[in-house]
Design a protein around this motif. Structure first.
Motif, PDB file in Angstrom:
ATOM      1  N   GLY A 154      50.307  43.878  43.016  1.00 36.99           N
ATOM      2  CA  GLY A 154      48.992  43.252  43.020  1.00 36.99           C
ATOM      3  C   GLY A 154      48.151  43.846  44.140  1.00 36.99           C
ATOM      4  O   GLY A 154      48.627  43.962  45.274  1.00 36.99           O
ATOM      5  N   ILE A 155      46.914  44.247  43.828  1.00 45.70           N
ATOM      6  CA  ILE A 155      46.053  44.861  44.838  1.00 45.70           C
ATOM      7  C   ILE A 155      44.691  44.164  44.905  1.00 45.70           C
ATOM      8  O   ILE A 155      44.160  43.728  43.888  1.00 45.70           O
ATOM      9  CB  ILE A 155      45.843  46.376  44.577  1.00 45.70           C
ATOM     10  CG1 ILE A 155      45.154  46.628  43.226  1.00 45.70           C
ATOM     11  CG2 ILE A 155      47.164  47.133  44.679  1.00 45.70           C
ATOM     12  CD1 ILE A 155      44.681  48.046  43.014  1.00 45.70           C
ATOM     13  N   PRO A 156      44.114  44.077  46.116  1.00 47.82           N
ATOM     14  CA  PRO A 156      42.793  43.461  46.250  1.00 47.82           C
ATOM     15  C   PRO A 156      41.680  44.479  46.003  1.00 47.82           C
ATOM     16  O   PRO A 156      41.829  45.668  46.311  1.00 47.82           O
ATOM     17  CB  PRO A 156      42.785  43.017  47.716  1.00 47.82           C
ATOM     18  CG  PRO A 156      43.614  44.064  48.417  1.00 47.82           C
ATOM     19  CD  PRO A 156      44.684  44.460  47.422  1.00 47.82           C
ATOM     20  N   THR A 157      40.598  44.040  45.420  1.00 56.51           N
ATOM     21  CA  THR A 157      39.370  44.835  45.384  1.00 56.51           C
ATOM     22  C   THR A 157      38.218  43.896  45.717  1.00 56.51           C
ATOM     23  O   THR A 157      38.424  42.696  45.888  1.00 56.51           O
ATOM     24  CB  THR A 157      39.118  45.499  44.014  1.00 56.51           C
ATOM     25  OG1 THR A 157      38.605  44.535  43.100  1.00 56.51           O
ATOM     26  CG2 THR A 157      40.375  46.143  43.453  1.00 56.51           C
ATOM     27  N   GLU A 158      37.019  44.431  45.805  1.00 55.18           N
ATOM     28  CA  GLU A 158      35.865  43.567  46.070  1.00 55.18           C
ATOM     29  C   GLU A 158      35.507  42.707  44.866  1.00 55.18           C
ATOM     30  O   GLU A 158      34.833  41.684  44.995  1.00 55.18           O
ATOM     31  CB  GLU A 158      34.656  44.416  46.504  1.00 55.18           C
ATOM     32  CG  GLU A 158      33.891  45.111  45.397  1.00 55.18           C
ATOM     33  CD  GLU A 158      34.576  46.365  44.859  1.00 55.18           C
ATOM     34  OE1 GLU A 158      33.866  47.175  44.264  1.00 55.18           O
ATOM     35  OE2 GLU A 158      35.803  46.540  45.016  1.00 55.18           O
ATOM     36  N   THR A 159      35.975  43.106  43.665  1.00 60.09           N
ATOM     37  CA  THR A 159      35.626  42.362  42.453  1.00 60.09           C
ATOM     38  C   THR A 159      36.651  41.268  42.199  1.00 60.09           C
ATOM     39  O   THR A 159      36.385  40.093  42.412  1.00 60.09           O
ATOM     40  CB  THR A 159      35.520  43.318  41.252  1.00 60.09           C
ATOM     41  OG1 THR A 159      36.766  44.026  41.080  1.00 60.09           O
ATOM     42  CG2 THR A 159      34.395  44.312  41.452  1.00 60.09           C
ATOM     43  N   VAL A 160      37.846  41.640  41.716  1.00 61.92           N
ATOM     44  CA  VAL A 160      38.959  40.707  41.527  1.00 61.92           C
ATOM     45  C   VAL A 160      40.239  41.444  41.914  1.00 61.92           C
ATOM     46  O   VAL A 160      40.227  42.645  42.143  1.00 61.92           O
ATOM     47  CB  VAL A 160      39.047  40.197  40.070  1.00 61.92           C
ATOM     48  CG1 VAL A 160      37.769  39.455  39.679  1.00 61.92           C
ATOM     49  CG2 VAL A 160      39.325  41.329  39.088  1.00 61.92           C
ATOM     50  N   GLN A 205      42.071  35.624  44.771  1.00 64.49           N
ATOM     51  CA  GLN A 205      42.888  35.463  45.973  1.00 64.49           C
ATOM     52  C   GLN A 205      44.315  35.900  45.645  1.00 64.49           C
ATOM     53  O   GLN A 205      44.757  35.810  44.490  1.00 64.49           O
ATOM     54  CB  GLN A 205      42.925  33.995  46.434  1.00 64.49           C
ATOM     55  CG  GLN A 205      41.588  33.386  46.765  1.00 64.49           C
ATOM     56  CD  GLN A 205      41.693  31.877  46.984  1.00 64.49           C
ATOM     57  OE1 GLN A 205      42.789  31.328  47.076  1.00 64.49           O
ATOM     58  NE2 GLN A 205      40.547  31.227  47.060  1.00 64.49           N
ATOM     59  N   ALA A 206      45.054  36.334  46.664  1.00 64.75           N
ATOM     60  CA  ALA A 206      46.449  36.734  46.450  1.00 64.75           C
ATOM     61  C   ALA A 206      47.273  35.576  45.892  1.00 64.75           C
ATOM     62  O   ALA A 206      48.171  35.770  45.064  1.00 64.75           O
ATOM     63  CB  ALA A 206      47.050  37.227  47.770  1.00 64.75           C
ATOM     64  N   LYS A 251      35.067  39.689  47.662  1.00 62.00           N
ATOM     65  CA  LYS A 251      33.699  39.488  48.125  1.00 62.00           C
ATOM     66  C   LYS A 251      32.692  39.344  46.974  1.00 62.00           C
ATOM     67  O   LYS A 251      31.703  38.639  47.084  1.00 62.00           O
ATOM     68  CB  LYS A 251      33.273  40.651  49.026  1.00 62.00           C
ATOM     69  CG  LYS A 251      33.963  40.667  50.377  1.00 62.00           C
ATOM     70  CD  LYS A 251      33.349  41.697  51.285  1.00 62.00           C
ATOM     71  CE  LYS A 251      33.850  41.703  52.704  1.00 62.00           C
ATOM     72  NZ  LYS A 251      34.890  40.781  53.068  1.00 62.00           N
ATOM     73  N   VAL A 252      32.934  40.036  45.856  1.00 57.07           N
ATOM     74  CA  VAL A 252      32.001  39.983  44.721  1.00 57.07           C
ATOM     75  C   VAL A 252      32.427  38.899  43.736  1.00 57.07           C
ATOM     76  O   VAL A 252      31.620  38.065  43.318  1.00 57.07           O
ATOM     77  CB  VAL A 252      31.912  41.353  44.014  1.00 57.07           C
ATOM     78  CG1 VAL A 252      31.044  41.262  42.757  1.00 57.07           C
ATOM     79  CG2 VAL A 252      31.329  42.396  44.973  1.00 57.07           C
ATOM     80  N   ASP A 269      24.399  35.487  43.943  1.00 58.74           N
ATOM     81  CA  ASP A 269      25.524  36.226  44.534  1.00 58.74           C
ATOM     82  C   ASP A 269      26.641  35.266  44.938  1.00 58.74           C
ATOM     83  O   ASP A 269      27.825  35.529  44.709  1.00 58.74           O
ATOM     84  CB  ASP A 269      25.067  37.027  45.760  1.00 58.74           C
ATOM     85  CG  ASP A 269      24.203  38.225  45.389  1.00 58.74           C
ATOM     86  OD1 ASP A 269      24.119  38.537  44.188  1.00 58.74           O
ATOM     87  OD2 ASP A 269      23.608  38.832  46.288  1.00 58.74           O
ATOM     88  N   GLU A 270      26.266  34.140  45.547  1.00 57.05           N
ATOM     89  CA  GLU A 270      27.256  33.130  45.939  1.00 57.05           C
ATOM     90  C   GLU A 270      27.928  32.544  44.694  1.00 57.05           C
ATOM     91  O   GLU A 270      29.152  32.319  44.675  1.00 57.05           O
ATOM     92  CB  GLU A 270      26.585  32.017  46.742  1.00 57.05           C
ATOM     93  CG  GLU A 270      27.559  30.940  47.203  1.00 57.05           C
ATOM     94  CD  GLU A 270      26.883  29.773  47.922  1.00 57.05           C
ATOM     95  OE1 GLU A 270      27.582  29.096  48.692  1.00 57.05           O
ATOM     96  OE2 GLU A 270      25.679  29.538  47.687  1.00 57.05           O
ATOM     97  N   ALA A 271      27.139  32.320  43.650  1.00 54.74           N
ATOM     98  CA  ALA A 271      27.687  31.770  42.410  1.00 54.74           C
ATOM     99  C   ALA A 271      28.710  32.722  41.797  1.00 54.74           C
ATOM    100  O   ALA A 271      29.765  32.295  41.317  1.00 54.74           O
ATOM    101  CB  ALA A 271      26.556  31.495  41.417  1.00 54.74           C
ATOM    102  N   ALA A 272      28.424  34.021  41.815  1.00 65.75           N
ATOM    103  CA  ALA A 272      29.352  35.014  41.269  1.00 65.75           C
ATOM    104  C   ALA A 272      30.657  35.007  42.041  1.00 65.75           C
ATOM    105  O   ALA A 272      31.753  35.027  41.462  1.00 65.75           O
ATOM    106  CB  ALA A 272      28.723  36.402  41.305  1.00 65.75           C
ATOM    107  N   LYS A 273      30.560  34.963  43.360  1.00 66.87           N
ATOM    108  CA  LYS A 273      31.760  34.970  44.205  1.00 66.87           C
ATOM    109  C   LYS A 273      32.630  33.743  43.940  1.00 66.87           C
ATOM    110  O   LYS A 273      33.860  33.815  43.976  1.00 66.87           O
ATOM    111  CB  LYS A 273      31.350  35.025  45.683  1.00 66.87           C
ATOM    112  CG  LYS A 273      32.527  35.054  46.636  1.00 66.87           C
ATOM    113  CD  LYS A 273      32.070  35.143  48.084  1.00 66.87           C
ATOM    114  CE  LYS A 273      33.268  35.156  49.027  1.00 66.87           C
ATOM    115  NZ  LYS A 273      32.864  35.239  50.436  1.00 66.87           N
TER     116      LYS A 273
END
Length: 329
Positions: free
Chosen positions: A22-28, A146-147, A168-169, A275-279
């Motif tokens: 499992g890897i993190p990105t700014e999207t999911v 999240q992890a 973040k996104v 932007d907050e809603a997307a996150k």
């Protein structure tokens, strides 16, 4: 369950031995495997229970490395890559033979991006191969941000999750390609269409659902909670559920209902920030899905900026449960 940590060397060793991480990105969060290893790619489909006709996205460390597995980048897409990579942009490019049919579901194009996350960029830079990495969740379910989300869903099937904190996104990448000489958006996502058009001019948005998708993320039913998810006019839906004595929870943009317990309603952004809603979207959907209710009620957001991508995810989550759509204002 999977081990969770920030050890790039551990992730690298597992990936080099054909395992998934499992890897993190700014999207999911992504479920990553060696894109050049057909056995690792097959394992991705098996772990996710993902249909083989839904292609995967390839992640690499830099624009320079894309030529290792694609034939060329059209000028307009090159401009987008220069501007928005690393970032939530995926490009559909003509593939070389070292990318297998399994990765692309038999298509001549492969979906590629450079993610904007320091841990994953460091991991990618240390590898001799790109990573195939769809979202790290069972196929069709809510994407993880999240992890702990990854561990709850797939932790018994993979050995390690690289923990990069909250995404973040919070929305998947925007997928862009060329069709009949025209820049075409195949999936709305974390990069706004207006931002794309500021670089390449007018684009075609072609995100209709398909049972034979030209790119990842084009299936009609996707990103869905396990509980019934109903999309429409929230006030009408709430009144209907109250009159029918149904147990329900509410996902709103910024509305608040005095007649509903605080614990059964989540606002994506009380201040109306898209932007907050997307996150917050996927984490909120996941929280509501864990509540002791029979149905989740939701509304569309303003059809502007990231609101368009959020609405795309809401429509797919609701699939056949869409009633009298009204945009939130």
């Amino acid at each position: 369950m999977a081990a969770i940590g920030k050890d790039i060397a551990t992730a690298k060793g597992l990936l080099e031995s054909g395992e998934l991480v499992g890897i993190p990105t700014e999207t999911v969060y992504g479920l990553a495997g060696n894109a050049f290893d057909p056995d690792a790619v097959a394992k991705i489909f098996a772990v996710k229970d993902r249909p083989s006709f839904d292609p995967l996205i390839i992640h690499t460390a830099s624009l320079h490395q894309v030529s290792d597995f694609t034939t060329h980048i059209p000028d307009s897409l090159f401009l987008l890559a220069k501007k928005y990579w690393p970032g939530p942009l995926t490009l559909l490019l003509e593939r070389k033979p070292n990318i297998s049919d399994l990765v692309t579901s038999g298509l001549d194009t492969v979906a590629v991006r450079v993610p904007q996350h320091p841990l994953t960029l460091s991991l990618l830079a240390s590898l001799d191969f790109p990573l195939a990495a769809p979202s790290a969740n069972p196929f069709g379910y809510i994407s993880p941000t999240q992890a702990s989300h990854v561990n709850a869903q797939l932790g018994d099937k993979i050995p390690y999750i690289l923990d990069g904190g909250d995404c973040k996104v919070g929305l998947e990448s925007t997928i862009v390609g060329m069709e009949n000489g025209q820049v075409t958006v195949y999936r709305l996502g974390g990069l706004d269409v207006d931002a794309i058009e500021s670089v390449v001019g007018r684009v075609v948005v072609k995100t209709h659902s398909s049972s034979n998708p030209k790119s990842p993320g084009m299936l009609k039913s996707h990103y869905a909670p396990k509980k019934p998810f109903v999309l429409g006019n929230l006030k009408e839906l709430v009144n209907s559920c109250i009159s029918e004595k149904k147990t329900f929870a509410v996902l709103s943009f910024k509305k608040h209902f005095a007649e509903i317990p605080e614990t059964l309603q989540l606002d994506l952004s009380p201040t109306g920030d898209l932007d907050e809603a997307a996150k917050n979207l996927f984490a909120a959907m996941r929280a509501l899905d864990s509540m002791d209710v029979s149905v989740i009620l939701a509304e569309l957001l303003p059809e502007e900026g990231l609101g368009r991508a959020i609405n795309d995810r809401l429509r797919r989550a609701a699939a056949d449960n869409i009633q009298g759509l009204h945009h939130s204002s």
